[in-house]
Every structure is written in C-alpha cells, then in structure tokens.
Design an enzyme around this catalytic site. Structure first.
Site, mmCIF file in Angstrom:
data_model
loop_
_atom_site.group_PDB
_atom_site.id
_atom_site.type_symbol
_atom_site.label_atom_id
_atom_site.label_comp_id
_atom_site.label_asym_id
_atom_site.label_seq_id
_atom_site.Cartn_x
_atom_site.Cartn_y
_atom_site.Cartn_z
ATOM 1 C CE1 TYR B 56 -6.956 -10.836 7.548
ATOM 2 C CE2 TYR B 56 -8.816 -11.817 8.654
ATOM 3 C CZ TYR B 56 -7.485 -12.058 7.834
ATOM 4 O OH TYR B 56 -7.125 -13.085 7.714
ATOM 5 C CB SER B 156 6.414 -15.266 7.879
ATOM 6 O OG SER B 156 6.270 -16.433 7.302
ATOM 7 C CE LYS B 332 2.910 -16.134 14.992
ATOM 8 N NZ LYS B 332 1.998 -15.606 14.114
#
Lengths: 339, 339
Positions: B56, B156, B332
């Site tokens: 990242y 998502s 999640k």
C-alpha cells in the site's frame, strides 16, 4: 451570377475511392442570407475519411459533399447578408458543411471571416487541428508558464499545433513519435516548431528527463495513439495529472492502471472538437480562440502542418494517401481548388 | 491510572499471520492534550492487510500497530483536553493511528466524538467505507433525485454503503455482483439495503434495463473490480458520465475505449479516501458528512456491512479470512476488544 460547382459527393458509405464522385452542378445567385463562395483550398482530415466510410459518429444526409474544412473567397452575397462582402476570405463556422467543392452556397451564419493575409494552408486548416490543440491545452488543467505538456503522435496535425501553441504560451512540450529512418529530420522539424524535447517511443521508456528534474513532471498528457504509447505518456504524469485522448491511431484502447487512478489521482478524459463546437458555438471563448489563432498565424508564429497541395481532380490519390497509416501522423493533403 | 494495552504490532512487511505479534505494553495516564481510550471494536479492512504486506502507498513507521478504524471509549483525558470526556465514544479523525489494540493514547485532535447510541459495528466502520461511498456519490457528478448509479462489487463494504446512501438520497442504484450459489439471498440482502436492481456480471451483459428506459442511463459508475467488469459498468453510462475506480479486486486495469473517451465524453477517474481526508481534514464538508452519516446510523437507515465479530486473540484466523478473495467482497471481520 451563376457558377458551375464541381463537388466530391457520396451517396453511400464506403472507401472514398469507391464512393466519391466528382459531380458538376449549377449554383444560382445567393438569396437572402446566403453567400456564394469560391473554395480555395480544403484539407482531407482523418475524420473526413472515417465519415465517408461510415465509421464516424457524424452521419451525413445523402447525397453529401465530403470535407469539413476550407478557406473560401466570397463571390456574391444575398440581400440580407450584413457582415460579409465580396472578396473576403472566410472559413466554416459550423461542421458538416461539405467543403470538397469548387463553389458553395452557405448561410451567412455558417461562415467566419478571416484576414486575407493569412496563408492559404493555415486558413484552410484552422478550425480542426489548431482548435483541438488550443482547447486541450486550455480546458483540462490550468497550466502556468514553465509547466510541461507531454504528447504522443507529436507529428500529427494536432501535435504540430500543440508544440507551436506551447511555445507561444511559454509552456514546455515533450513530443513522442515513432522511430523512423528520417527521425532526426522529424525531431528537428518539431523542435523548430517549438517542442522542448522530441523522443521516440523507445527513448520515452527509459528517459530520465522528468525524474532527474530537467523538466517538471507534466500535469497534462495528450494521446492520439492509445495502447502502450498512451500508457507510457501517462506514466510520466504528476499526481492529479490529466490524460486526454483525442485519437486512437493504434486502434488499441487506453489502459488505466488501478493504482494510477486511485493513488495518483490521474484522470483519463477524452476530447472531441465537434462536440465542443456544438456546445460552444456562439461562446465568447470560441471568438477569443479564433482571434488568438488568427493573430498567431498573421505573425507567422503558427504555421500549417506539413502538407501537400493536390488538385481537386487528384482526389483519389489524395484520399488513398491520407488513409495510409503514415498519412494520419505525417503529411496533410489539401485539395487546391484555385484553378 | 495506568493500563496494560494488548496490541497487534508489526516491525516488517509480510503476511499478517507471519509478521503480526500480540504485544503487551503499559500505558500511563494521558498528558496535556492526550486521551486514553479503550478500543471497543476495530475492523480489518483490505487496505490494512495491504499496508502490512507493504503493498500500500501508506508506509508506517516500525514498529507499527495495525488497523485504521475503530470505535473507542474515553477512559481518561489529559489536563488540556477540552472537547472530550470520560465515557464518550470516539472514532479516529486521522489515518494511520493503529487501532488493533485494546487501549491507546491519542491526541485529542485525532479523535472525533460520536453518539454512544450508534451501534458498535456501525461506529467502528464509519470512517472508511461509508465515507468513500458518500464522497463518490457527491463529488464527481451532481446527481438529482431519481437518477441512477451503477456499481460493481455491490456486496463490498463500500457497495453496501452506496445502496443505502442512494436509498436515503432518492437515487436509484443498480448493483453488479459475481454469480454464486446463494445469489438470490445476496440479491435480497442488497435490495433490502436499498438497491433498485441487482444483476450478476452475466445478466449485466444482456440487460435491457437502461436501453428500454426502465431506468435512466446512469451518469455515475463505481468500480472496485477492474477488467471486464469495469468495462461492462462503463458501457451503461450516459454521455458525459463518470467512471470512478476505488478498488481493483480482479487485479486487472480499467480499459478505456477510445470511442467512449472521445465520442461519449466518459471520464475515467479514481478515488482514494486517504487522500481526500488529508486534503479536507478540517473542512466543513467533512463535518457535514460525518453528521449526516451518524444521523442515518442513529435512525437505523444505515447499517454496518455484513460482518463477524472476532476476539482480538483470533486475529490470525480473521486476517486470513479477510485476505481470502471472498473476504474482499463479502463479510467484514471486526476485532472485538470489549472483554
């Protein structure tokens, strides 16, 4: 007055050599707001060819006369015409007017006067390539003097215009071209027009021009090629840079890397002069643009792209040459209707 | 007061199961503007995993505590703290604060108070996915009630937020998901959240929803997949539509067709919440966004994405599950530090 116009007409889509016909037609004196013009010169642009092939989003009404650009001389004006007069040079103020003809009757509001002192090739090609270059340099990123623009297809009609405008506006410009036998001659030509640097596609892949700080990272990239070339010019962009596509010579799409979109905030945009003109036909910005371009042409700070004048009768050879892949990045063919 | 914090720390890049260590550390009472908090819950986001992997763009200073989101309870405030008090719930107001820990000392200005009545999972996940959805729906196209948004990866975390915000704002939303054994259950779930329609990737290719006029052509497409899926949602866009990428689950880039760029004037953009937050940290827009999201959560008009609470000690299983491809579009995982 009545004149006999010789026009290149088509009544079906196909290859220009197959479907274009030289047709003679009598034109009468202009009525009301009409203007009778004698066309002096009209270029063959890639979009003109694509239109005849039926591959362009603009669909003409048949029978149609080819061409969208020209410079013409006013021969006679209708009774209600106010702003134009005999002898004046004019260029199209609208699109789809059919310019591959020796004479035409247009409405006054379809024409824009230009100085008779502007060169024939410059005036004949003012409404497409220079305007495309002008708008792309003005409308996507607010560039300050000293900033840098990168473009591929640097020797296209638009590309040559970009380098000249950048020079006039104190912008640096880096042009990318394909390698070729006469590469040094081409580099010299583009540098003479105003390019700060000219690199081949291969040289671009390893250049340190931007990393080293020799040139500021560009915030604007112009693309008329697509595929790998589009990717490579995009890779040089600074964060928040804009990548503008106005052509796709390689017939490959633009690849937008996820990381470039998200983390570098690069925007991938497109530009189409025809749309801009429709949306801004009577705008102040458009008047300002033409005034500035005409002024640069009169001062010889802006010249027409490399071109060849071809008699109207040789239209078949000219459309074949313009269709040729090299034609799209090299020489512009301009039909010469002066005799 | 002093507390013993248990934190998930890493001192090198690698797979979370390899490099994360549960470390105990004594924290003293907060000084000056410091605030001692007890973290109640902290989610595992894809970007958290990518950060630990070193993939990242945000590079933490080692040793670093994982995680960027949480909801916490104020335990004790330093002498100069003015706006926070004991017992109040807070969420991170900055990024990179390291939230996978039972307790932490933060500066007052790194925290934002939220109502204690907001659900644990909602508060713990407010700063990334709902904000990403909110900004993408607000900042690229000015949408009017009745207009339509299309998105892939509809299940998502961001996708679920998009459907809920669209419902609250009277926007229609079409969600695209991959086909799967329990497709009807997923479609029902997303429709219950607010999706107008949910289609599989295959159904999208042949849908007549937009062509038939059942739904207005979207002017905004949201993409977290890339590749073919990104192309297909983009194809539904109206002229001048904007295609926004905020993820690339398929690891394939976005293909921008030359004709879409030039003739349809589609813009391909990207969005990164981290950048937006840095650039707008103290903006009125940011305050307004949090106020609106908290309000929707209190009214139960906005719920957390499908999730599972996992004890801190089970972090290895949770990061493996979150790393799983399905984890990126499905459930999640939220570390639960309440006991």
């Amino acid at each position: 007055m009545s004149v006999c116009a010789k026009s290149l007409k088509f009544s079906e889509y196909g290859e220009p050599t197959d479907v274009l016909q030289l047709v003679e037609e009598k034109l009468d004196s202009p009525k009301d707001k009409q203007v009778l013009v004698r066309i002096l010169a009209a270029p063959i642009n890639p979009a003109d060819i694509n239109t005849i092939q039926g591959k362009y989003p603009v669909k003409p009404k048949f029978p149609a006369i080819g061409g969208n650009e020209c410079v013409a001389e006013v021969l006679e004006v209708g009774a209600s015409v106010q702003k134009l007069q005999k002898g004046q040079h004019v260029v199209p103020f609208a699109t789809g007017m059919g310019t591959w003809t020796t004479h035409a009757l247009y409405n006054e509001d379809q024409l824009m006067p230009v100085s008779n002192n502007i060169g024939l090739a410059e005036a004949a090609t003012i409404t497409v390539n220079p305007c495309t270059a002008y708008r792309m340099l003005k409308d996507f990123v607010k560039l300050s003097p000293g900033e840098c623009v990168i473009q591929n297809g640097a020797n296209s009609g638009v590309g040559q215009a970009v380098h000249q405008l950048c020079k006039s506006w104190n912008l640096k410009s880096v042009g990318i071209v394909r390698d070729r036998p006469d590469i040094n001659g081409l580099k010299d030509h583009l540098r003479n027009l105003g390019a700060t640097e000219v690199l081949t596609e291969e040289e671009l892949r390893t250049t340190t021009l931007f990393k080293s700080g020799s040139l500021p990272k560009p915030r604007l990239a112009l693309n008329c090629v697509g595929g790998k070339s589009a990717t490579e010019v995009g890779r040089q962009l600074a964060d928040k840079g804009v990548h503008v596509t106005y052509g796709g010579m390689s017939r490959e799409p633009v690849i937008a890397a996820t990381a470039a979109l998200i983390f570098k905030d690069i925007a991938f945009r497109g530009f189409w002069m025809t749309r801009w003109t429709k949306e801004n036909a009577l705008s102040e910005e458009r008047m300002q643009m033409f005034a500035e371009l005409c002024d640069l042409m009169l001062q010889k700070k802006f010249v027409a792209p490399v071109h060849e004048l071809v008699p109207l009768e040789k239209f078949k050879e000219a459309t074949v040459a313009a269709l040729n892949f090299k034609g799209f990045t090299g020489k512009k063919y301009i039909l010469d209707m002066r005799n």
